[in-house]
Design an enzyme around this catalytic site. Sequence first.
Site, PDB file in Angstrom:
ATOM      1  CG  HIS A   1      -0.300  -0.252   2.508  1.00  0.00           C
ATOM      2  ND1 HIS A   1       0.008  -1.525   2.934  1.00  0.00           N
ATOM      3  CD2 HIS A   1       0.128   0.573   3.494  1.00  0.00           C
ATOM      4  CE1 HIS A   1       0.581  -1.475   4.128  1.00  0.00           C
ATOM      5  NE2 HIS A   1       0.674  -0.206   4.485  1.00  0.00           N
TER       6      HIS A   1
HETATM    7  P1  AMP Z   1       1.684   0.671   7.390  1.00  0.00           P
HETATM    8  O1  AMP Z   1       2.468   1.005   8.608  1.00  0.00           O
HETATM    9  O2  AMP Z   1       2.325   1.216   6.137  1.00  0.00           O
HETATM   10  O3  AMP Z   1       1.379  -0.804   7.267  1.00  0.00           O
HETATM   11  O4  AMP Z   1       0.321   1.432   7.523  1.00  0.00           O
HETATM   12  C1  AMP Z   1      -0.925   0.804   7.570  1.00  0.00           C
HETATM   13  C2  AMP Z   1      -1.996   1.869   7.545  1.00  0.00           C
HETATM   14  O5  AMP Z   1      -3.258   1.224   7.513  1.00  0.00           O
HETATM   15  C3  AMP Z   1      -1.985   2.762   8.789  1.00  0.00           C
HETATM   16  O6  AMP Z   1      -1.863   4.115   8.379  1.00  0.00           O
HETATM   17  C4  AMP Z   1      -3.328   2.466   9.463  1.00  0.00           C
HETATM   18  O7  AMP Z   1      -3.903   3.616  10.046  1.00  0.00           O
HETATM   19  C5  AMP Z   1      -4.161   1.954   8.314  1.00  0.00           C
HETATM   20  N1  AMP Z   1      -5.229   1.033   8.701  1.00  0.00           N
HETATM   21  C6  AMP Z   1      -5.210   0.091   9.669  1.00  0.00           C
HETATM   22  N2  AMP Z   1      -6.364  -0.617   9.680  1.00  0.00           N
HETATM   23  C7  AMP Z   1      -7.131  -0.103   8.671  1.00  0.00           C
HETATM   24  C8  AMP Z   1      -8.429  -0.396   8.175  1.00  0.00           C
HETATM   25  N3  AMP Z   1      -9.183  -1.374   8.675  1.00  0.00           N
HETATM   26  N4  AMP Z   1      -8.890   0.340   7.126  1.00  0.00           N
HETATM   27  C9  AMP Z   1      -8.132   1.346   6.599  1.00  0.00           C
HETATM   28  N5  AMP Z   1      -6.913   1.663   7.033  1.00  0.00           N
HETATM   29  C10 AMP Z   1      -6.412   0.953   8.055  1.00  0.00           C
END
Ligand code: AMP
Length: 263
Positions: free
Chosen positions: A121
């Site tokens: 992502h």
């Molecule tokens: P990363 O540290 O790059 O894996 O970031 C993951 C991102 O996903 C973080 O910014 C979280 O706030 C976001 N996140 C976690 N759970 C969800 C969810 N259910 N839907 C959307 N975003 C999420």
Amino acid sequence: MSWMKALENYARTAPEELPKDILLSSTEHTVTVKDAYPKAMYHYLVLPRLPSSLVSSSSRISSLQSLLSGDKEDALRVVKILGDDAELAKSHILEEMRKKHGFEWDVNIGFHAVPSMDHLHTHVISSDLISPALKNKKHYNSFHPTLGFFLHLNDVLEWLTEEKLAGKLHINSAKYEGLLKTDLACFKCDEPFKQIPRLKEHLEDEWKKEKRTAVKQKAMKRVHGTDDGEAQRPAKKTKLASTDETPRTPNKLSEANKAESLA
Ligand code: AMP
């Protein structure tokens, strides 16, 4: 379902079946969703959809690490597509900024070197880092634009296109995770802070200062007849069209970090 699979789940769901308040946009290859715990005023995630025809196996897009350790041409294609769609999300954010606040500020596009959630992502996040969900040092340092943990997409593209990087790219997780423990300091002025609440207050002050300066500059331009029309510019019809008028994404990953990524 494990919480770590939430993004993968979005990527596997037909976009029209995703809740309207989560989905921003989708294309043949990607889906852009709101971050559920935004770490800034504007925060979206661009995900490659699953199953994907962009790479030979879905494990290749489970993370940036897996993507970079696979076929370089595949990686380049995926990062370029994520980048294009992240620019669309950025244009949307800039439009919202103009409408709501009357000025634009930086938007950063990139990856966490060591992600917490499964499935590749790209973060598209406004540079203010003002949000109730930003609660601790790890949150802050992971989005600090020049610390090195946040890998700007343009830097990753550069790694993949540099001739000398023909071999496999590897992210040294331990080294990057060490960056998250770095002492708190404002990413704009470098002022050090012991506690996150004080830093958060400071970030709000910095943003208000930036707004005052932008508004003043606009007023000056109007007086001198050189108004660039930012505030009055009508909303773009194609709200997700890319534009050259927007501020450039910082591209500040140090040479040292680049070298580390290859360690
Ligand atoms: P990363 O540290 O790059 O894996 O970031 C993951 C991102 O996903 C973080 O910014 C979280 O706030 C976001 N996140 C976690 N759970 C969800 C969810 N259910 N839907 C959307 N975003 C999420």
